[in-house]
Design a protein around this motif. Structure first.
Motif, PDB file in Angstrom:
ATOM      1  N   TYR A 193      65.247 -24.039  34.780  1.00 57.08           N
ATOM      2  CA  TYR A 193      64.496 -22.992  34.087  1.00 57.08           C
ATOM      3  C   TYR A 193      65.435 -21.987  33.426  1.00 57.08           C
ATOM      4  CZ  TYR A 193      61.693 -18.762  33.446  1.00 57.08           C
ATOM      5  OH  TYR A 193      61.111 -17.634  32.935  1.00 57.08           O
ATOM      6  N   VAL A 194      66.400 -21.442  34.169  1.00 55.67           N
ATOM      7  CA  VAL A 194      67.274 -20.422  33.591  1.00 55.67           C
ATOM      8  C   VAL A 194      68.184 -21.025  32.519  1.00 55.67           C
ATOM      9  CG1 VAL A 194      67.209 -18.947  35.640  1.00 55.67           C
ATOM     10  CG2 VAL A 194      69.000 -20.660  35.450  1.00 55.67           C
ATOM     11  N   VAL A 195      68.635 -22.274  32.720  1.00 57.15           N
ATOM     12  CA  VAL A 195      69.490 -22.910  31.712  1.00 57.15           C
ATOM     13  C   VAL A 195      68.698 -23.181  30.432  1.00 57.15           C
ATOM     14  CG1 VAL A 195      70.815 -24.980  31.152  1.00 57.15           C
ATOM     15  CG2 VAL A 195      71.080 -23.903  33.393  1.00 57.15           C
ATOM     16  N   ASP A 196      67.460 -23.636  30.552  1.00 56.02           N
ATOM     17  CA  ASP A 196      66.655 -23.921  29.365  1.00 56.02           C
ATOM     18  C   ASP A 196      66.303 -22.642  28.608  1.00 56.02           C
ATOM     19  OD1 ASP A 196      66.765 -26.594  29.814  1.00 56.02           O
ATOM     20  OD2 ASP A 196      64.689 -26.825  30.467  1.00 56.02           O
ATOM     21  N   VAL A 197      66.101 -21.529  29.317  1.00 56.34           N
ATOM     22  CA  VAL A 197      65.891 -20.252  28.627  1.00 56.34           C
ATOM     23  C   VAL A 197      67.152 -19.877  27.862  1.00 56.34           C
ATOM     24  CG1 VAL A 197      65.509 -17.778  28.958  1.00 56.34           C
ATOM     25  CG2 VAL A 197      64.110 -19.430  30.214  1.00 56.34           C
ATOM     26  N   GLY A 241      67.498 -21.907  24.746  1.00 61.62           N
ATOM     27  CA  GLY A 241      66.416 -21.727  23.799  1.00 61.62           C
ATOM     28  C   GLY A 241      65.422 -22.860  23.793  1.00 61.62           C
ATOM     29  N   LYS A 242      65.450 -23.727  24.834  1.00 59.35           N
ATOM     30  CA  LYS A 242      64.515 -24.850  24.901  1.00 59.35           C
ATOM     31  C   LYS A 242      63.151 -24.440  25.414  1.00 59.35           C
ATOM     32  CE  LYS A 242      67.856 -28.619  25.282  1.00 59.35           C
ATOM     33  NZ  LYS A 242      68.287 -29.812  26.058  1.00 59.35           N
ATOM     34  N   ALA A 263      72.420 -17.241  19.487  1.00 64.76           N
ATOM     35  CA  ALA A 263      73.328 -18.232  20.042  1.00 64.76           C
ATOM     36  C   ALA A 263      74.372 -17.647  20.982  1.00 64.76           C
ATOM     37  CB  ALA A 263      74.037 -18.967  18.904  1.00 64.76           C
ATOM     38  N   LYS A 264      74.419 -16.325  21.124  1.00 70.63           N
ATOM     39  CA  LYS A 264      75.520 -15.712  21.859  1.00 70.63           C
ATOM     40  C   LYS A 264      75.130 -15.162  23.224  1.00 70.63           C
ATOM     41  CE  LYS A 264      77.936 -14.285  17.632  1.00 70.63           C
ATOM     42  NZ  LYS A 264      78.467 -13.128  16.866  1.00 70.63           N
TER      43      LYS A 264
END
Length: 471
Positions: free
Chosen positions: A141-145, A148-149, A76-77
């Motif tokens: 793409y980078v935000v979902d990585v 953790g999606k 989460a960090k």
């Protein structure tokens, strides 16, 4: 290279047969599709293929670093500053090509008002086709990585194909990595239902673009919006309604054909339009119009701003900011900002109204549909007009008497038909594909061929670029 052209038809046939000849070699198949997509993009301007490659490498590298940092520091960090860096880099690319000239001109005018005239560096920058779409694709793409999606792509090839895949490259839909990357991991299969669905969507899109949208554009909308002062109220009202039909048929046609082409290659894209003009509120409209963009704005702008978690007032502010920025995404012009502000302001009013009356229905559904549609049409005037001055002339012309010189029975029929299709069964194409999937291949081929010939016989000469290519 436009979808409804012979050149694209030849290109796609070559891609189709070559891709399926490589169906047992998924890696080579993806590499071929990537090279074909770059060739497709190069037909507009080969110089920007390098930008497309560079953008894919940037997002692949940032996502890989985010995944490594998350693994090292904890689920989460990790990756917080990296995702910020990746988003900023994508926005910098988009901002330079799309908004540099706009902000320099506005800054120059502002300085001049205060008596500080300056010769600011104004560059002649060519806008790469589809830059808004593949940039938003990279950001998601980078935000979902980071969230953790979706796991990072297994290879740079997958990220490049994700951002460059030619069916959705220049005008969407904005396909999420979580939808498309898993499909790239497995060897695709083409079922009879996918083939029937894809072919029907292509023919339906071809009809909407080349017959309805093109006819309305050339013979009604473009002349009236070029000089509104030359026409009376009937022609101007027809042009406004005509543009509502034109932009829907134009953009949904591209989405239909993109979804259909991807289906014929074995891939599934999400639905991008769902009969938007039958929406009874502006919120409903954005759940039905350009769904991939509205969901993108919700997930990557509205929610990070705070969404509705901090109460009614905050949610109203956040939705207004989201829609204004959505307007700016469409173009570097004050008319687009005003268009976004109109949509955002109406949604704020709707939220306040719902908070005041609760779940009680105080307005019949058909009244909500009529009111929403005409607010959307008001917004389309801002969206279509080249300037505020022209938009004002269109509005003034709605009260001017005069004979109808542009509106013909054919154009009236196209407008009525374009609106009536919003009351067809919601999944009419899918239902027809379900019925045709058991038909013999020769029967399906003859039906599709006859439909294409019919469209070709009734459509006007030439093919104008899709409206959303400029975004």
């Amino acid at each position: 290279m436009l979808f409804p052209t012979l050149a694209f038809g030849v290109f796609f046939l070559i891609v189709y047969f070559t891709a399926w000849s490589l169906d047992r070699e998924n890696g080579r198949r993806k590499l071929f599709l990537l090279l074909a997509s770059w060739f497709f993009y190069a037909q507009w301007d080969w110089r920007f293929v390098g930008l497309l490659i560079g953008s894919a490498v940037l997002n692949w590298a940032v996502a890989a670093l985010i995944a490594r940092d998350r693994e090292r520091r904890g689920e989460a960090k990790g990756g917080g500053w990296l995702v910020g860096l990746g988003v900023a880099a994508n926005l910098l690319i988009l901002g330079f090509f799309k908004y540099y000239g706009f902000f320099v001109e506005e800054a120059g005018e502002l300085l001049a008002r205060f008596g500080w005239e300056r010769d600011l560096p104004l560059l002649q920058i060519v806008l790469p086709v589809g830059i808004s779409f593949f940039t938003f694709q990279g950001i998601s793409y980078v935000v979902d990585v980071r969230r953790g999606k979706t796991p990072p792509a297994k290879s740079l090839l997958d990220v490049m194909l994700l951002m460059s895949f030619f069916p959705h490259l220049v005008a969407g839909p904005i396909v999420r990595a979580s939808d498309l990357l898993p499909q790239f991991d497995r060897t695709p299969r083409l079922t009879r239902e996918m083939a029937a669905h894809g072919l029907l969507l292509i023919v339906w899109g071809l009809f909407k673009k080349t017959v309805i949208a093109s006819e309305l554009s050339v013979n009604l909308v473009d002349p009236v919006f070029f000089d509104p002062t030359a026409y009376g109220a009937v022609d101007i009202a027809a042009a406004v309604y005509g543009y509502a039909v034109q932009i829907y048929c134009d953009f949904s046609a591209y989405s239909d054909m993109a979804i259909g082409l991807a289906a014929l290659l074995g891939y599934s894209f999400p639905r991008n339009f769902d009969q938007p003009y039958r929406a009874a509120s502006m919120q409903q409209f954005w759940r039905r119009w350009h769904i991939s963009l509205s969901s993108w704005l919700r997930d990557y702008l509205y929610v990070p701003l705070g969404g509705g978690r901090k109460g009614l007032f905050a949610s109203c502010v956040n939705v207004f900011i989201t829609m204004v920025l959505g307007g700016l995404w469409h173009g570097a012009a004050l008319t687009f900002l005003a268009w976004g502000a109109l949509h955002g302001g109406v949604q704020v009013v709707e939220r306040l109204f719902r908070a005041a009356v609760g779940d009680r229905r105080t307005v019949p559904a058909f009244v909500g549909v009529l009111v929403t549609f005409h607010i959307v049409c008001l917004g389309w005037i801002l969206f279509r007009a080249e300037s505020f001055g022209l938009a004002v002339q269109v509005l003034e012309g709605l009260g001017r008497a005069g004979p109808a010189v542009m509106l013909t029975p054919l154009l009236l029929t196209l407008i009525a038909g374009g609106l009536a299709m919003h009351w067809l069964p919601p999944r009419a194409v899918e239902g027809m594909a379900e019925r045709l999937k058991t038909a013999p291949s020769i029967t399906l081929g003859l039906l599709v061929g006859a439909a294409v010939l019919l469209v070709e016989a009734v459509r006007p000469e030439g093919v104008a670029p899709f409206i959303y290519f400029q975004f």
